[in-house]
Design a protein around this motif. Sequence first.
Motif, PDB file in Angstrom:
ATOM      1  N   PHE A  21     -20.051  22.621  34.877  1.00  0.00           N
ATOM      2  CA  PHE A  21     -21.382  22.534  35.493  1.00  0.00           C
ATOM      3  C   PHE A  21     -22.469  22.799  34.450  1.00  0.00           C
ATOM      4  CE2 PHE A  21     -20.245  23.490  40.235  1.00  0.00           C
ATOM      5  CZ  PHE A  21     -19.943  22.145  40.411  1.00  0.00           C
ATOM      6  N   HIS A 105     -28.454  30.006  40.174  1.00  0.00           N
ATOM      7  CA  HIS A 105     -27.111  29.518  40.508  1.00  0.00           C
ATOM      8  C   HIS A 105     -26.162  30.707  40.428  1.00  0.00           C
ATOM      9  CE1 HIS A 105     -23.712  26.496  40.309  1.00  0.00           C
ATOM     10  NE2 HIS A 105     -23.113  27.626  39.966  1.00  0.00           N
ATOM     11  N   GLU A 107     -22.327  31.978  40.604  1.00  0.00           N
ATOM     12  CA  GLU A 107     -20.950  31.524  40.494  1.00  0.00           C
ATOM     13  C   GLU A 107     -20.027  32.484  41.238  1.00  0.00           C
ATOM     14  OE1 GLU A 107     -17.190  30.054  39.444  1.00  0.00           O
ATOM     15  OE2 GLU A 107     -19.145  29.104  39.564  1.00  0.00           O
ATOM     16  N   ASP A 131     -22.505  28.971  44.529  1.00  0.00           N
ATOM     17  CA  ASP A 131     -21.302  28.148  44.436  1.00  0.00           C
ATOM     18  C   ASP A 131     -20.130  29.040  44.840  1.00  0.00           C
ATOM     19  OD1 ASP A 131     -19.355  26.305  43.997  1.00  0.00           O
ATOM     20  OD2 ASP A 131     -19.451  26.390  41.807  1.00  0.00           O
ATOM     21  N   ALA A 178     -22.376  25.817  47.918  1.00  0.00           N
ATOM     22  CA  ALA A 178     -21.498  24.731  47.483  1.00  0.00           C
ATOM     23  C   ALA A 178     -20.049  25.202  47.546  1.00  0.00           C
ATOM     24  CB  ALA A 178     -21.842  24.298  46.058  1.00  0.00           C
ATOM     25  N   ALA A 206     -19.088  19.947  46.593  1.00  0.00           N
ATOM     26  CA  ALA A 206     -19.175  19.450  45.218  1.00  0.00           C
ATOM     27  C   ALA A 206     -17.787  19.597  44.600  1.00  0.00           C
ATOM     28  CB  ALA A 206     -20.214  20.228  44.415  1.00  0.00           C
ATOM     29  N   SER A 386     -19.927  15.347  40.647  1.00  0.00           N
ATOM     30  CA  SER A 386     -19.968  16.685  41.231  1.00  0.00           C
ATOM     31  C   SER A 386     -21.296  17.374  40.940  1.00  0.00           C
ATOM     32  CB  SER A 386     -18.809  17.531  40.690  1.00  0.00           C
ATOM     33  OG  SER A 386     -17.572  16.986  41.081  1.00  0.00           O
ATOM     34  N   VAL A 387     -21.786  17.204  39.712  1.00  0.00           N
ATOM     35  CA  VAL A 387     -23.063  17.823  39.357  1.00  0.00           C
ATOM     36  C   VAL A 387     -24.202  17.205  40.162  1.00  0.00           C
ATOM     37  CG1 VAL A 387     -24.727  18.135  37.478  1.00  0.00           C
ATOM     38  CG2 VAL A 387     -22.311  18.596  37.096  1.00  0.00           C
ATOM     39  N   LEU A 390     -24.268  18.998  43.306  1.00  0.00           N
ATOM     40  CA  LEU A 390     -24.847  20.322  43.096  1.00  0.00           C
ATOM     41  C   LEU A 390     -26.374  20.244  43.021  1.00  0.00           C
ATOM     42  CD1 LEU A 390     -24.252  23.339  42.511  1.00  0.00           C
ATOM     43  CD2 LEU A 390     -24.168  22.734  40.088  1.00  0.00           C
ATOM     44  N   TYR A 394     -29.559  22.164  44.922  1.00  0.00           N
ATOM     45  CA  TYR A 394     -30.746  22.740  44.290  1.00  0.00           C
ATOM     46  C   TYR A 394     -32.027  22.181  44.922  1.00  0.00           C
ATOM     47  CZ  TYR A 394     -27.799  24.233  40.281  1.00  0.00           C
ATOM     48  OH  TYR A 394     -26.859  24.799  39.463  1.00  0.00           O
TER      49      TYR A 394
END
Length: 404
Positions: A21, A105, A107, A131, A178, A206, A386-387, A390, A394
């Motif tokens: 990512f 973001h 994680e 995420d 996500a 994602a 996938s990004v 994401l 956002y």
Amino acid sequence: MNILFVAPYTPSPIRVRPYQFIRHLAQRGHAITLVCAADNAAALDELRAICRRVVAVPVRRTDHLLAYARALPSALPLQAAHCLTPAMVAAVAQAIKHSEYHVIHIEHLRAAEIVRVALQQCGEGPPAVLDAVDSITLLFERTLRRGANLSIRLRALIDLARTRRYEAAYPHRFAAIAVTSPEDRWALLTLNRTLNQMGGNPIIVAPNGVDLAYFQPYTGPRRANHIVFTGKMSYHANEAAARFLIEEIMPLVWAQRADVTVTLAGAEPGPRLRAYARDPRITVTGAVPDLRPYLTQAALAVAPIRYGVGVQNKVLEAMATATPVITARQATIALSAQPGRDLIVAGDANSFADAILTLLADDERRAALGQAGRRYVEQHHNWQQSVAKLETGYAIATKPFCHQ
């Protein structure tokens, strides 16, 4: 966008999802400040060349234990306390105070509370996108039923109820969430409804991707009697799969073909897995710098997953190298791969052994499966796709900024 990326470990080719990512977000023009626990010096050097700024916070084993001890009497999941140290919170709070970000973001569940506490200290801050990766509740429920030993099942039981409550509140605590698979999204939405906290912010899927330039299709010679299982062997679900392979599947294979050999390739195997290497037909590697040689020398990759959640990267990486894959249904729930065309799905030890023996005896079938697997990951598991998903999260979280 200016993104503050908070991780409870150092993103790396092993911690592949946040690592990819960050790489692809930077390629798409986003400026990233990374705050993470410092546990991989080589990966940090690479990340410093990609990110605008990297703040790596040392977190010792004693810090983890103290964080768990503080959380145990509370309702906070122990997973959420994993890196909830004063130093991590302070690093995130400092980043929020001294720069303007469009979004934070987060994680994994393991970093969620770090950001929540830092935002409380700051009084305000940018919207936070979590995420979650997987539903940890779903993982714990499956661990309780199929965990490799009593200790692992007890740890899941201790954290299950508090994790259910915490994950049920995700849509009310974060601006967007996500996950890797539709099943994990379903699990989180079900928790949200069941625990009477319906509604809130969206949960998007994602999927994990594969670095298709790194994991190239291999068409050279392979060891015709050799199979491989890859993964971090200290992870309890991988240990359970490895034990199933060696203790239940392989004796059935060896009864028909005593020449078949097996490699367990991955970091931190425990004593029980290391002991398998006393058998000359079994190799247990421990940590390796590159999994590709182990995948490309094998005739088959076998992933007899007993339980788990999300997307199994070990399956995608094998498919990307055109290595034929035999796996359990659990590993395919998050995929749209077609069993029998892109990979082989097996259930009990007998069906795994039968599939291994059948494919080892059929060169053309193995080649066709390998080629189909590569085509599948090219079409469905590209990190750019996938990004882009994401970035949708956002944009939802940062409505005032999404058109800038």
